[in-house]
Design a protein around this motif. Sequence first.
Motif, PDB file in Angstrom:
ATOM      1  N   PHE A  56       0.801  -1.226   0.000  1.00 29.39           N
ATOM      2  CA  PHE A  56       0.000   0.000   0.000  1.00 29.39           C
ATOM      3  C   PHE A  56       0.836   1.279   0.000  1.00 29.39           C
ATOM      4  O   PHE A  56       0.281   2.375  -0.081  1.00 29.39           O
ATOM      5  CB  PHE A  56      -0.952   0.014   1.195  1.00 29.39           C
ATOM      6  CG  PHE A  56      -2.000  -1.066   1.137  1.00 29.39           C
ATOM      7  CD1 PHE A  56      -3.128  -0.916   0.345  1.00 29.39           C
ATOM      8  CD2 PHE A  56      -1.847  -2.240   1.861  1.00 29.39           C
ATOM      9  CE1 PHE A  56      -4.088  -1.907   0.279  1.00 29.39           C
ATOM     10  CE2 PHE A  56      -2.810  -3.246   1.799  1.00 29.39           C
ATOM     11  CZ  PHE A  56      -3.931  -3.074   0.999  1.00 29.39           C
ATOM     12  N   LYS A  75      -9.482   2.970   2.786  1.00 27.85           N
ATOM     13  CA  LYS A  75      -8.999   2.513   1.482  1.00 27.85           C
ATOM     14  C   LYS A  75      -9.544   1.131   1.132  1.00 27.85           C
ATOM     15  O   LYS A  75     -10.080   0.911   0.049  1.00 27.85           O
ATOM     16  CB  LYS A  75      -7.471   2.491   1.468  1.00 27.85           C
ATOM     17  CG  LYS A  75      -6.862   2.193   0.088  1.00 27.85           C
ATOM     18  CD  LYS A  75      -5.381   2.444   0.100  1.00 27.85           C
ATOM     19  CE  LYS A  75      -4.773   2.226  -1.282  1.00 27.85           C
ATOM     20  NZ  LYS A  75      -5.327   3.141  -2.309  1.00 27.85           N
ATOM     21  N   GLU A  82      -8.593  -4.492  -2.958  1.00 26.23           N
ATOM     22  CA  GLU A  82      -7.609  -4.079  -1.956  1.00 26.23           C
ATOM     23  C   GLU A  82      -7.885  -4.745  -0.610  1.00 26.23           C
ATOM     24  O   GLU A  82      -6.948  -5.052   0.134  1.00 26.23           O
ATOM     25  CB  GLU A  82      -7.601  -2.558  -1.837  1.00 26.23           C
ATOM     26  CG  GLU A  82      -7.046  -1.895  -3.096  1.00 26.23           C
ATOM     27  CD  GLU A  82      -6.865  -0.406  -2.945  1.00 26.23           C
ATOM     28  OE1 GLU A  82      -7.716   0.235  -2.290  1.00 26.23           O
ATOM     29  OE2 GLU A  82      -5.884   0.115  -3.485  1.00 26.23           O
TER      30      GLU A  82
END
Length: 200
Positions: A56, A75, A82
């Motif tokens: 990341f 995120k 992700e």
Amino acid sequence: MVRAPAIGVTGGPGCGKSEVGRLLSARGVAVLDADAVAHRLLAPGTPTQKALVDRFGTRVLDADGQVDRTWLAEKVFGSSEERADLNAIMHPPVLDEIRQWVAERRGRLPLAVLVPLLYEVGLVDPWDAVLCVAANVDVAHARLRLRGWSDAEIGQRLAAQWPLAEKVRRADAVIWNNGTKAELAVAVEKTWNELSERSR
């Protein structure tokens, strides 16, 4: 003599797993929290933190070199890809530590491990029984809002887990935590005694 049980404790966000853990610890049960294991594995300099930075970038760390969990959550909960990458980094070492902890203590001490994603990650093997802590939707959401979660955040977290109804269906025992802490304490005592009897 009643054999000391090893119980996996799961449930949905805002249902009260942590409070159940505190109640069990107060009555002499050795309690491990999977979230605490994850925090420890993400300390500066650990292989898990390095893997997180590799995936990341350094933005995942705050000014003190700690993982910025708020940034990371924002995120990954907005992207299934992700989130899958995060899970691939975090789940194996967390599950390894849980299994080792249980194996080292099984039979000597009554054990409980708080695992929010117990079914989702397939961690069903180390337990004498699985206990699900549940609450009505409105009650759980109200608790999460008191923690500062927005409705959008609540929706994202719920979408990343199995439905609570499925966890309830699969569990060996269920505690419905819709009332007071005193009522929860009574339910925990009763349910733990029942699970201990079953594990003779």
